[in-house]
Design a protein around this motif. Structure first.
Motif, PDB file in Angstrom:
ATOM      1  N   GLN A   1       0.855  -1.201   0.000  1.00  0.00           N
ATOM      2  CA  GLN A   1       0.000   0.000   0.000  1.00  0.00           C
ATOM      3  C   GLN A   1       0.888   1.249   0.000  1.00  0.00           C
ATOM      4  N   VAL A   2       0.287   2.351  -0.380  1.00  0.00           N
ATOM      5  CA  VAL A   2       0.988   3.642  -0.286  1.00  0.00           C
ATOM      6  C   VAL A   2       0.198   4.492   0.695  1.00  0.00           C
ATOM      7  N   GLY A   3       0.877   5.142   1.632  1.00  0.00           N
ATOM      8  CA  GLY A   3       0.142   5.931   2.631  1.00  0.00           C
ATOM      9  C   GLY A   3       1.004   6.992   3.268  1.00  0.00           C
ATOM     10  N   GLY A   4       0.663   7.337   4.501  1.00  0.00           N
ATOM     11  CA  GLY A   4       1.335   8.427   5.200  1.00  0.00           C
ATOM     12  C   GLY A   4       0.677   9.754   4.882  1.00  0.00           C
ATOM     13  N   HIS A   5       1.012  10.788   5.648  1.00  0.00           N
ATOM     14  CA  HIS A   5       0.370  12.101   5.486  1.00  0.00           C
ATOM     15  C   HIS A   5       0.506  12.622   4.057  1.00  0.00           C
ATOM     16  N   ASP A   6       1.703  12.469   3.477  1.00  0.00           N
ATOM     17  CA  ASP A   6       1.930  12.976   2.122  1.00  0.00           C
ATOM     18  C   ASP A   6       1.736  11.900   1.057  1.00  0.00           C
TER      19      ASP A   6
ATOM     20  N   ARG B   1       4.693   7.067   1.472  1.00  0.00           N
ATOM     21  CA  ARG B   1       5.329   5.984   2.243  1.00  0.00           C
ATOM     22  C   ARG B   1       4.856   4.624   1.741  1.00  0.00           C
TER      23      ARG B   1
ATOM     24  N   GLU C   1      10.175   5.054   3.531  1.00  0.00           N
ATOM     25  CA  GLU C   1      10.013   6.225   2.653  1.00  0.00           C
ATOM     26  C   GLU C   1      10.968   6.140   1.469  1.00  0.00           C
TER      27      GLU C   1
ATOM     28  N   ARG D   1       1.423  11.747  -7.488  1.00  0.00           N
ATOM     29  CA  ARG D   1       0.960  12.514  -6.337  1.00  0.00           C
ATOM     30  C   ARG D   1       1.787  13.796  -6.153  1.00  0.00           C
TER      31      ARG D   1
ATOM     32  N   TYR E   1      -2.463  21.012  -7.030  1.00  0.00           N
ATOM     33  CA  TYR E   1      -3.443  21.308  -5.986  1.00  0.00           C
ATOM     34  C   TYR E   1      -3.152  22.660  -5.345  1.00  0.00           C
ATOM     35  N   TRP E   2      -1.871  22.888  -4.981  1.00  0.00           N
ATOM     36  CA  TRP E   2      -1.519  24.139  -4.327  1.00  0.00           C
ATOM     37  C   TRP E   2      -1.619  25.326  -5.281  1.00  0.00           C
TER      38      TRP E   2
ATOM     39  N   TYR F   1       2.272  13.910  14.016  1.00  0.00           N
ATOM     40  CA  TYR F   1       1.498  15.116  13.714  1.00  0.00           C
ATOM     41  C   TYR F   1       0.673  15.472  14.943  1.00  0.00           C
TER      42      TYR F   1
ATOM     43  N   LYS G   1       2.652  21.350   8.525  1.00  0.00           N
ATOM     44  CA  LYS G   1       2.241  20.655   7.294  1.00  0.00           C
ATOM     45  C   LYS G   1       0.783  20.976   6.996  1.00  0.00           C
TER      46      LYS G   1
ATOM     47  N   TRP H   1      -1.207  11.987  15.897  1.00  0.00           N
ATOM     48  CA  TRP H   1      -1.127  10.688  15.250  1.00  0.00           C
ATOM     49  C   TRP H   1       0.273  10.482  14.692  1.00  0.00           C
ATOM     50  N   SER H   2       0.659   9.208  14.576  1.00  0.00           N
ATOM     51  CA  SER H   2       2.011   8.924  14.090  1.00  0.00           C
ATOM     52  C   SER H   2       2.074   9.112  12.582  1.00  0.00           C
ATOM     53  N   GLY H   3       3.262   9.440  12.106  1.00  0.00           N
ATOM     54  CA  GLY H   3       3.421   9.808  10.695  1.00  0.00           C
ATOM     55  C   GLY H   3       3.157   8.677   9.717  1.00  0.00           C
ATOM     56  N   ASP H   4       3.275   7.423  10.175  1.00  0.00           N
ATOM     57  CA  ASP H   4       3.061   6.303   9.250  1.00  0.00           C
ATOM     58  C   ASP H   4       1.584   5.995   9.032  1.00  0.00           C
ATOM     59  N   THR H   5       0.743   6.569   9.884  1.00  0.00           N
ATOM     60  CA  THR H   5      -0.694   6.356   9.667  1.00  0.00           C
ATOM     61  C   THR H   5      -1.229   7.578   8.922  1.00  0.00           C
ATOM     62  N   GLU H   6      -2.342   7.424   8.285  1.00  0.00           N
ATOM     63  CA  GLU H   6      -2.972   8.576   7.633  1.00  0.00           C
ATOM     64  C   GLU H   6      -4.468   8.441   7.812  1.00  0.00           C
ATOM     65  N   TYR H   7      -5.172   9.540   7.603  1.00  0.00           N
ATOM     66  CA  TYR H   7      -6.623   9.443   7.746  1.00  0.00           C
ATOM     67  C   TYR H   7      -7.306  10.191   6.619  1.00  0.00           C
TER      68      TYR H   7
END
Lengths: 357, 234
Positions: free
Chosen positions: A45-50, A53, A68, A99, A106-107, B98, B116, B170-176
């Motif tokens: 899977q690909v994830g993380g805030h940005d 990851r 990363e 992405r 997007y920005w 975060y 961020k 929340w930890s950086g490896d998780t996302e929502y």
């Protein structure tokens, strides 16, 4: 054999361990241990805030490897080519690259939209404040002006006051029908200035009266301020300063005169002091032309305003920079060559119209 | 540097014992008491532009306070503004976290902070705002919240749903991403939950047991609004 930095999550819920992983013959191995996960037990899977990851999840062992390092994706894509995992790795790599581009787009859209909204809001403010002004009953302006005047210590007895009131009333008597009852006052102040409160209250500073050589110059200034009142410039500019949200609120709630005046007064109080409002060039021109017509009708020469400003400019330049604050009127109402030419042309036209020389 | 959370629960405070030469950074106005040997000064964490970004974009204060033990050992007590718990989270090199605006009480040792941007939907509906604080480096950081703080581990491959307004960190490896709290829009709205944040493991999320906005709305019904600009534009 290339190693990749990653975090190893087990099912305990403890913080992850920092590990190095390698892609070795159909498996992902954790360096320094005997632990390895076969490709066919992994879901990528690909994830993380940005969204950059790489997550390799093994549901069978309830563990996950997060990295990363995009090099890991390339290694998996090559090693697992032709399998489901290899396909997922290639797609994930493409997704991360895409992405990055999407984020820039997007920005760009967000910043452009904010700028467009700000510009639209700014451009709409003038017509909106003018439209809102038409919704406000003149009686509100009168109340507001009287309320503001009560906060000032005004001279209603001196000879200067009598002189200003005489000239002002003379000019006003030549006005066509107006909803405002004009009142003229003098304020003891070193600053050469005059201002018009909404609703017809005009205040001339004592320093300005002292500087005016004759009634012609004083009539030029007073008639100009009367022009601002007639065109409701103070109200419009105060609404302009209150901002778009207030204007839209007034339009949507239909605030007019009477019971809602308290709300408007509160809005105006935070907008800006009415004395320090700066009028637009168009508003100054409108006030000049209206004032000029009034002067000519009342029998004045009509060049008093230009004469007065030219004299003040000379005095200011001879006194130097320290005197600038005392001549605030020159900066808020600059007599540019263009403005003077416009006034002179209009004066000529009016004199021809009224048959005067 | 030693730390301890005292009076855990609604009135929690953080007690930090600093040895000579050590320092910490804390939310502006967080100090309750300190030893005379500790020095306190306002600092722009991350320089002027970093502080601007944090304050303008992240809603944090422009200045953080730096408390340093320059003249000898000493203790400092730190407390958040809100009634609620504080929790210390360990940060190791390679990890990142975060934190919602206004929920970072202090950072100890070598913690780096940045801001961020969140996705549009998350910024609008998560309750965490458009910009969140991003922490990395090594050391410990301390979060504060309204009510108690619960730490929820989310195993790999699993998901967890938190009502918006309750997310603290929340930890950086998780996302929502934002989802409707119920199965349908109708059930989401009629249940009073509306939207929620769906987290994807592996990682952890820290949640506050009370929602400050809901509490504010509850208080608001007892506060009589007065006339004036607020009622005009509100």
């Amino acid at each position: 054999m290339e190693s990749y930095q990653a975090r190893f999550y087990d099912s305990s819920g403890n913080p992850p361990d920092q590990v190095q992983v390698q892609v070795v013959s159909g498996k992902i191995n954790v360096v320094g241990t005997t632990f390895g996960i076969p490709f066919d037990e992994l879901v990528l899977q690909v994830g993380g805030h940005d969204g950059d990851r790489v997550k390799l999840v093994c549901e069978k062992e309830s563990v996950a490897i997060v990295s990363e390092d995009r090099g890991l994706l390339t290694a998996i894509a090559n090693a697992a080519a032709g399998t489901e995992l290899g396909k997922q790795a290639a797609q994930a790599d493409h997704k991360i690259v895409k992405r990055g581009t999407q984020k820039a787009k997007y920005w760009t859209v967000v910043v452009t939209s904010i700028c467009a909204l700000a510009i639209t809001g700014y451009l709409l403010l003038d017509p909106l404040s003018a439209a809102v002004a038409t919704m406000i009953d003149p009686s509100f302006e009168v109340k507001l002006g009287e309320m503001l005047a009560r906060t000032e210590k005004l001279d209603k007895k001196s000879d200067s006051y009598k002189r200003v009131a005489r000239i002002g009333n003379e000019l006003v008597s030549h006005l066509d029908k107006s909803p405002y009852k004009f009142q003229f006052f003098v304020k003891k102040d070193k600053e050469v200035n005059a201002c018009a409160y909404p609703g017809g209250i005009l205040i001339v500073n004592s320093a300005l009266i002292d500087k005016a050589t004759d009634d012609e110059e004083l009539a030029g200034v007073i008639s100009h301020e009367i022009g601002h009142v007639i065109h409701r410039h103070t109200l419009k500019q105060a609404l302009h300063n209150c901002g778009l949200i207030t204007c839209l609120s007034i339009i949507s709630s239909g605030v007019g005169g009477g019971a809602d005046t308290e709300k408007l007064e509160a809005a105006f109080a935070v907008a800006q002091k009415l004395e320090s409002l700066n009028f637009s060039r168009t508003q100054e021109t409108d006030a000049d032309l209206t004032g000029l017509e009034l002067e000519v009708k009342a029998g004045y020469r009509g060049d008093g305003l230009i004469e007065f400003f030219r004299k003040m400019e000379k005095q200011e330049s001879s006194l130097g920079k320290s005197a600038t604050p005392l001549f605030a009127m020159l900066s808020t109402h600059p007599m540019s060559a263009e403005r003077a030419a416009r006034i002179e042309a209009e004066l000529k036209r009016l004199k021809e119209k009224h048959g005067k020389n | 540097m030693q730390y301890d959370v005292l009076h855990e629960g609604s009135n929690a405070v953080l007690l930090v014992s600093l040895k000579q030469g050590e320092k910490l950074r804390a939310e502006s106005g967080a100090m309750v008491a300190k030893s005379p040997k500790l020095h306190i000064r306002g600092k722009m964490w991350g320089g002027f532009f970093g502080a601007m970004q944090r304050s303008v974009l992240g809603g944090e204060t422009f200045f953080f306070q730096e408390i340093s033990a320059e003249d000898g050992n000493g203790d400092v007590i730190l407390a958040p503004s809100l009634i609620g718990d504080v929790k210390v989270i360990s940060l190791q090199d390679g990890q990142d976290y975060y934190v919602q605006n206004g929920c970072l009480l202090a950072a100890l040792e070598h913690v780096e902070m940045g801001t961020k941007a969140q996705k549009l939907t998350a910024g609008l509906f998560s309750g965490a705002g458009f910009f969140v604080l991003h922490l990395k480096g090594s050391g410990h950081f301390v979060i504060s919240a309204f009510g108690a703080i619960m730490e929820v581990p989310i195993p790999a491959g699993q998901e967890y749903i938190v009502d918006n307004g309750h997310v603290v960190a929340w930890s950086g490896d998780t996302e929502y991403h934002m989802v409707k709290a119920g199965k349908t829009w109708w059930s989401s709205m009629t249940s009073g939950e509306g939207l929620a944040c769906k987290f994807q493991g592996p990682g952890k999320v820290w949640i506050q047991t009370r929602n400050p906005r809901s509490f504010g709305a509850w208080i608001g019904q007892f506060v009589r609004a007065r006339g004036g600009l607020l009622s005009l534009i509100g």
